[in-house]
Design a protein around this motif. Structure first.
Motif, PDB file in Angstrom:
ATOM      1  N   ARG A 185      53.859  32.785  39.771  1.00 45.94           N
ATOM      2  CA  ARG A 185      54.002  31.428  40.301  1.00 45.94           C
ATOM      3  C   ARG A 185      52.693  30.917  40.895  1.00 45.94           C
ATOM      4  NH1 ARG A 185      59.590  32.021  43.460  1.00 45.94           N
ATOM      5  NH2 ARG A 185      58.312  33.598  44.428  1.00 45.94           N
ATOM      6  N   ASP A 186      51.599  31.604  40.602  1.00 47.77           N
ATOM      7  CA  ASP A 186      50.260  31.141  40.969  1.00 47.77           C
ATOM      8  C   ASP A 186      49.501  30.997  39.653  1.00 47.77           C
ATOM      9  OD1 ASP A 186      47.436  31.127  41.556  1.00 47.77           O
ATOM     10  OD2 ASP A 186      47.949  31.821  43.576  1.00 47.77           O
ATOM     11  N   ALA A 187      49.260  29.753  39.253  1.00 47.49           N
ATOM     12  CA  ALA A 187      48.681  29.482  37.934  1.00 47.49           C
ATOM     13  C   ALA A 187      47.346  30.191  37.729  1.00 47.49           C
ATOM     14  CB  ALA A 187      48.520  27.983  37.722  1.00 47.49           C
ATOM     15  N   ALA A 188      46.503  30.243  38.759  1.00 44.60           N
ATOM     16  CA  ALA A 188      45.193  30.883  38.615  1.00 44.60           C
ATOM     17  C   ALA A 188      45.345  32.387  38.390  1.00 44.60           C
ATOM     18  CB  ALA A 188      44.335  30.606  39.844  1.00 44.60           C
ATOM     19  N   VAL A 189      46.255  33.020  39.098  1.00 47.81           N
ATOM     20  CA  VAL A 189      46.483  34.456  38.929  1.00 47.81           C
ATOM     21  C   VAL A 189      47.115  34.719  37.564  1.00 47.81           C
ATOM     22  CG1 VAL A 189      47.770  36.454  39.797  1.00 47.81           C
ATOM     23  CG2 VAL A 189      46.620  34.903  41.399  1.00 47.81           C
ATOM     24  N   ASP A 190      48.071  33.888  37.175  1.00 50.19           N
ATOM     25  CA  ASP A 190      48.714  34.066  35.869  1.00 50.19           C
ATOM     26  C   ASP A 190      47.698  33.934  34.734  1.00 50.19           C
ATOM     27  OD1 ASP A 190      51.162  34.535  37.047  1.00 50.19           O
ATOM     28  OD2 ASP A 190      51.854  32.470  36.821  1.00 50.19           O
ATOM     29  N   ARG A 191      46.768  32.985  34.848  1.00 47.41           N
ATOM     30  CA  ARG A 191      45.719  32.848  33.815  1.00 47.41           C
ATOM     31  C   ARG A 191      44.867  34.110  33.759  1.00 47.41           C
ATOM     32  NH1 ARG A 191      45.434  27.591  35.723  1.00 47.41           N
ATOM     33  NH2 ARG A 191      43.714  28.115  37.091  1.00 47.41           N
ATOM     34  N   ALA A 192      44.539  34.663  34.919  1.00 51.48           N
ATOM     35  CA  ALA A 192      43.717  35.874  34.954  1.00 51.48           C
ATOM     36  C   ALA A 192      44.464  37.038  34.298  1.00 51.48           C
ATOM     37  CB  ALA A 192      43.349  36.221  36.396  1.00 51.48           C
ATOM     38  N   LEU A 193      45.739  37.167  34.628  1.00 52.08           N
ATOM     39  CA  LEU A 193      46.518  38.280  34.080  1.00 52.08           C
ATOM     40  C   LEU A 193      46.752  38.150  32.585  1.00 52.08           C
ATOM     41  CD1 LEU A 193      49.073  38.814  36.972  1.00 52.08           C
ATOM     42  CD2 LEU A 193      47.060  40.187  36.413  1.00 52.08           C
ATOM     43  N   GLU A 194      46.682  36.932  32.055  1.00 47.78           N
ATOM     44  CA  GLU A 194      46.827  36.743  30.610  1.00 47.78           C
ATOM     45  C   GLU A 194      45.719  37.451  29.840  1.00 47.78           C
ATOM     46  OE1 GLU A 194      47.124  32.555  29.868  1.00 47.78           O
ATOM     47  OE2 GLU A 194      49.124  32.432  30.736  1.00 47.78           O
ATOM     48  N   LEU A 195      44.594  37.712  30.508  1.00 48.79           N
ATOM     49  CA  LEU A 195      43.510  38.450  29.845  1.00 48.79           C
ATOM     50  C   LEU A 195      43.978  39.838  29.415  1.00 48.79           C
ATOM     51  CD1 LEU A 195      40.570  37.534  32.242  1.00 48.79           C
ATOM     52  CD2 LEU A 195      40.858  36.763  29.880  1.00 48.79           C
ATOM     53  N   LEU A 196      44.962  40.386  30.126  1.00 55.29           N
ATOM     54  CA  LEU A 196      45.462  41.718  29.776  1.00 55.29           C
ATOM     55  C   LEU A 196      46.228  41.730  28.462  1.00 55.29           C
ATOM     56  CD1 LEU A 196      46.657  43.045  33.232  1.00 55.29           C
ATOM     57  CD2 LEU A 196      44.643  43.741  31.928  1.00 55.29           C
ATOM     58  N   ASP A 197      46.697  40.559  28.021  1.00 54.39           N
ATOM     59  CA  ASP A 197      47.421  40.493  26.752  1.00 54.39           C
ATOM     60  C   ASP A 197      46.597  41.061  25.604  1.00 54.39           C
ATOM     61  OD1 ASP A 197      49.940  39.530  27.317  1.00 54.39           O
ATOM     62  OD2 ASP A 197      49.381  37.432  27.047  1.00 54.39           O
ATOM     63  N   GLY A 198      45.297  40.853  25.628  1.00 47.58           N
ATOM     64  CA  GLY A 198      44.454  41.254  24.517  1.00 47.58           C
ATOM     65  C   GLY A 198      43.890  42.656  24.605  1.00 47.58           C
ATOM     66  N   VAL A 199      44.156  43.387  25.689  1.00 46.05           N
ATOM     67  CA  VAL A 199      43.509  44.687  25.863  1.00 46.05           C
ATOM     68  C   VAL A 199      43.859  45.663  24.749  1.00 46.05           C
ATOM     69  CG1 VAL A 199      45.246  45.793  27.344  1.00 46.05           C
ATOM     70  CG2 VAL A 199      42.845  46.396  27.582  1.00 46.05           C
ATOM     71  N   ARG A 200      45.066  45.590  24.226  1.00 49.75           N
ATOM     72  CA  ARG A 200      45.438  46.553  23.179  1.00 49.75           C
ATOM     73  C   ARG A 200      44.718  46.271  21.869  1.00 49.75           C
ATOM     74  NH1 ARG A 200      51.733  45.245  23.407  1.00 49.75           N
ATOM     75  NH2 ARG A 200      51.118  44.944  25.522  1.00 49.75           N
TER      76      ARG A 200
END
Length: 82
Positions: free
Chosen positions: A27-42
């Motif tokens: 529910r914090d857009a800035a944190v959610d955007r940062a965590l989306e970077l983890l989507d590509g780690v695999r």
């Protein structure tokens, strides 16, 4: 194939990696955007993980530095670089 398995391709011998699912949105857009970077780690070779995690770290720092209700601050320069 021999009984000892020496004829197998080393890639075939690698265990399957089970990646955890991303958590619920914060529910914090800035944190959610940062965590989306983890989507590509695999999809990133191990050699690129440090760069990806550094980008995630910097993005989270920017989210922490943000003042509520104000536009996001300018991106930080990576630490250690001049």
């Amino acid at each position: 194939m021999t009984e000892s398995g020496h004829d197998m391709d080393p890639v075939d011998q690698q265990p399957d990696v089970v990646w955890p699912a991303l958590g619920a949105p914060t529910r914090d857009a800035a944190v959610d955007r940062a965590l989306e970077l983890l989507d590509g780690v695999r999809d990133v070779p191990v050699e690129g993980h440090a760069e990806l995690y550094s980008a995630l770290h910097n993005s989270l720092l920017e989210a922490l530095d943000a003042e509520p209700g104000l536009p996001p601050a300018a991106p930080r320069k990576p630490e250690g670089n001049s």
